[in-house]
Design a protein around this motif. Structure first.
Motif, short mmCIF file in Angstrom:
data_model
loop_
_atom_site.label_atom_id
_atom_site.label_comp_id
_atom_site.label_asym_id
_atom_site.label_seq_id
_atom_site.Cartn_x
_atom_site.Cartn_y
_atom_site.Cartn_z
N ASN A 110 0.84 -1.19 0.00
CA ASN A 110 0.00 0.00 0.00
C ASN A 110 0.88 1.24 0.00
N LEU A 111 0.85 1.99 -1.11
CA LEU A 111 1.67 3.20 -1.22
C LEU A 111 0.85 4.47 -1.02
N GLY A 112 -0.40 4.34 -0.62
CA GLY A 112 -1.20 5.52 -0.30
C GLY A 112 -2.01 6.04 -1.48
N TYR A 113 -2.60 7.21 -1.26
CA TYR A 113 -3.48 7.84 -2.25
C TYR A 113 -2.98 9.25 -2.52
N SER A 114 -2.90 9.63 -3.79
CA SER A 114 -2.44 10.96 -4.18
C SER A 114 -3.64 11.87 -4.43
N TRP A 115 -3.69 12.96 -3.68
CA TRP A 115 -4.77 13.92 -3.90
C TRP A 115 -4.45 14.84 -5.06
N ALA A 116 -3.18 15.00 -5.39
CA ALA A 116 -2.81 15.82 -6.55
C ALA A 116 -3.21 15.13 -7.85
N ALA A 117 -2.96 13.81 -7.92
CA ALA A 117 -3.30 13.05 -9.12
C ALA A 117 -4.69 12.43 -9.05
N GLN A 118 -5.32 12.52 -7.86
CA GLN A 118 -6.64 11.93 -7.66
C GLN A 118 -6.64 10.45 -8.06
N SER A 119 -5.66 9.73 -7.53
CA SER A 119 -5.53 8.32 -7.88
C SER A 119 -4.76 7.59 -6.80
N ASP A 120 -5.05 6.30 -6.68
CA ASP A 120 -4.27 5.43 -5.81
C ASP A 120 -2.87 5.30 -6.40
N ILE A 121 -1.84 5.35 -5.56
CA ILE A 121 -0.46 5.32 -6.05
C ILE A 121 -0.16 4.01 -6.77
N ASN A 122 -0.65 2.90 -6.26
CA ASN A 122 -0.41 1.62 -6.92
C ASN A 122 -0.99 1.61 -8.34
N ALA A 123 -2.21 2.09 -8.49
CA ALA A 123 -2.82 2.14 -9.82
C ALA A 123 -2.09 3.12 -10.72
N LEU A 124 -1.61 4.20 -10.12
CA LEU A 124 -0.87 5.20 -10.90
C LEU A 124 0.43 4.62 -11.44
N LEU A 125 1.13 3.85 -10.62
CA LEU A 125 2.39 3.25 -11.05
C LEU A 125 2.16 2.17 -12.11
N VAL A 126 1.09 1.41 -11.94
CA VAL A 126 0.77 0.39 -12.95
C VAL A 126 0.53 1.04 -14.32
N ASP A 127 -0.05 2.23 -14.31
CA ASP A 127 -0.36 2.93 -15.56
C ASP A 127 0.87 3.60 -16.16
N THR A 128 1.80 4.11 -15.31
CA THR A 128 2.88 4.95 -15.82
C THR A 128 4.22 4.22 -16.00
N VAL A 129 4.50 3.24 -15.15
CA VAL A 129 5.80 2.56 -15.23
C VAL A 129 6.05 1.93 -16.60
N PRO A 130 5.08 1.23 -17.21
CA PRO A 130 5.36 0.66 -18.54
C PRO A 130 5.75 1.70 -19.58
N TRP A 131 5.17 2.90 -19.51
CA TRP A 131 5.50 3.94 -20.48
C TRP A 131 6.92 4.47 -20.26
N THR A 132 7.29 4.65 -19.01
CA THR A 132 8.66 5.07 -18.74
C THR A 132 9.65 3.98 -19.14
N LEU A 133 9.29 2.72 -18.88
CA LEU A 133 10.15 1.60 -19.29
C LEU A 133 10.30 1.54 -20.81
N LEU A 134 9.27 1.93 -21.55
CA LEU A 134 9.36 1.95 -23.01
C LEU A 134 10.45 2.92 -23.47
N VAL A 135 10.45 4.11 -22.90
CA VAL A 135 11.48 5.09 -23.25
C VAL A 135 12.86 4.60 -22.82
N MET A 136 12.94 4.04 -21.60
CA MET A 136 14.22 3.56 -21.11
C MET A 136 14.75 2.41 -21.96
N SER A 137 13.87 1.54 -22.41
CA SER A 137 14.29 0.40 -23.24
C SER A 137 14.81 0.88 -24.59
N LEU A 138 14.08 1.80 -25.23
CA LEU A 138 14.55 2.34 -26.51
C LEU A 138 15.89 3.05 -26.34
N ALA A 139 16.00 3.83 -25.27
CA ALA A 139 17.25 4.57 -25.03
C ALA A 139 18.41 3.63 -24.75
#
Length: 338
Positions: A83-112
């Motif tokens: 449990n990483l908490g809830y972000s009021w700035a992003a209005q989202s659970d941190i776990n769900a936020l990371l599931v959505d964003t980490v693959p996109w950052t990994l895509l850039v990192m993999s290409l780079a």
């Protein structure tokens, strides 16, 4: 086995230290964050501030009114339970936020990463074979110059020169966002090609500013390897140059750069904080920037832990696997003498 356990213990200790430091830094500012969101939501919704405060504090990873020790124990138990908490700035659970964003950052990192090491290793090997030539001299100067340019400056220049350029080739690489608009999300060719094109410019920002240093390192390793006795013996035996280049020179020259490969992944994760903001690429970095901007401690801590964990895991994998790639390095007690 003792060597691996020691490295694993160091990795675990580093992660614990990062979590502890992260908590200590956050502990000094929880009230400012809570007060800010209470005032903001009270003015927007007209709800009772005490009710809003209770709702916000219940979503934190620890009780800001508890003692520091109690809050620290609660904080660690939440992390270990996932449990990483809830972000009021992003209005989202941190776990769900990371599931959505980490693959996109990994895509850039993999290409780079793939582009960076493909260009650097190939260019460095050619420079070594043509040592002292005009090709070697020009690429040495260019490599030094590009290494001195910050990656975020390269990102801005790519947006100006490529992203907002004209022509069929320049229009292929959008300068903003992470996916094409009006395209159905899924495993279809149009979406995948669009996502790759959106990730190209952020990846190029890392490649153009880091390839020079790695190419020069590969050149130095290759030149040193070319002077080894076993390479000269292979040449005297009449072994084809291509086999010598790949199996004798290239293989041994690449090994010292293996650790740099994995450590660069952690550096790119850290660099994504600024780069994703420049390209408005919605990954882990842009949310960490938003957390800093909005003083959202929960969001900052969650993204910071992900970035730090990537560095620690990359370092551990490099330590654990290097001895398998290079038989001259022995893991265990004997390897500690190297």
């Amino acid at each position: 086995m003792n060597w691996y356990l020691k490295r694993l213990g160091q990795a675990v200790f580093t992660l614990w230290a990062v979590m502890t430091i992260s908590f200590a830094l956050a502990w000094s500012i929880p009230g400012s964050m809570v007060d800010r969101y209470v005032d903001q939501m009270a003015s927007n919704t007209g709800q009772d501030p005490s009710t809003i405060r209770e709702t916000i504090e219940s979503s934190l990873m620890y009780d800001p009114d508890a003692t520091m020790y109690e809050a620290y124990v609660t904080y660690l138990s939440n992390i270990f339970s996932g449990n990483l908490g809830y972000s009021w700035a992003a209005q989202s659970d941190i776990n769900a936020l990371l599931v959505d964003t980490v693959p996109w950052t990994l895509l850039v990192m993999s290409l780079a990463t793939v582009g960076l090491f493909s260009i650097s290793l190939s260019l460095g090997a050619i420079m070594a074979y043509r040592e002292g030539s005009l090709f070697d001299s020009v690429n040495t100067v260019v490599g030094i110059l590009t290494t001195s340019i910050p990656y975020y400056v390269a990102g801005i220049l790519l947006i100006l020169w490529v992203g907002y350029g004209s022509g069929p080739i320049l229009d292929l690489f959008p300068p903003r966002y992470r996916e094409p608009s009006g395209v159905q999300t899924g495993l279809n060719l149009e979406f995948i090609s669009g996502a790759l094109r959106h990730a190209t410019l952020p990846a190029l920002s890392f490649i153009l500013t880091q390839y020079g240093l790695l190419a020069l390192a590969m050149r130095g390793n290759s030149v040193q390897t070319l002077g080894e006795d076993y390479v000269q013996v292979a040449q005297l035996r009449g072994i084809p140059e291509r086999r010598i280049a790949l199996r004798y020179v290239g293989r041994n020259a690449i090994l010292p750069l293996y650790t740099s490969l994995l450590l660069s992944i952690g550096f790119m994760f850290g660099g994504s904080v600024i780069l994703e903001q420049i390209f408005q690429y919605r990954g882990v970095g842009i949310y960490m920037f938003r957390g800093i901007q909005d003083r959202d401690v929960v969001l900052m801590m969650g993204t910071f832990l992900v970035i730090t964990a990537s560095v620690v895991v990359s370092t551990f994998i490099a330590d654990a696997s290097y001895s398998k790639l290079d038989p001259r390095i022995k893991a265990g007690d004997q390897g500690e003498s190297f």
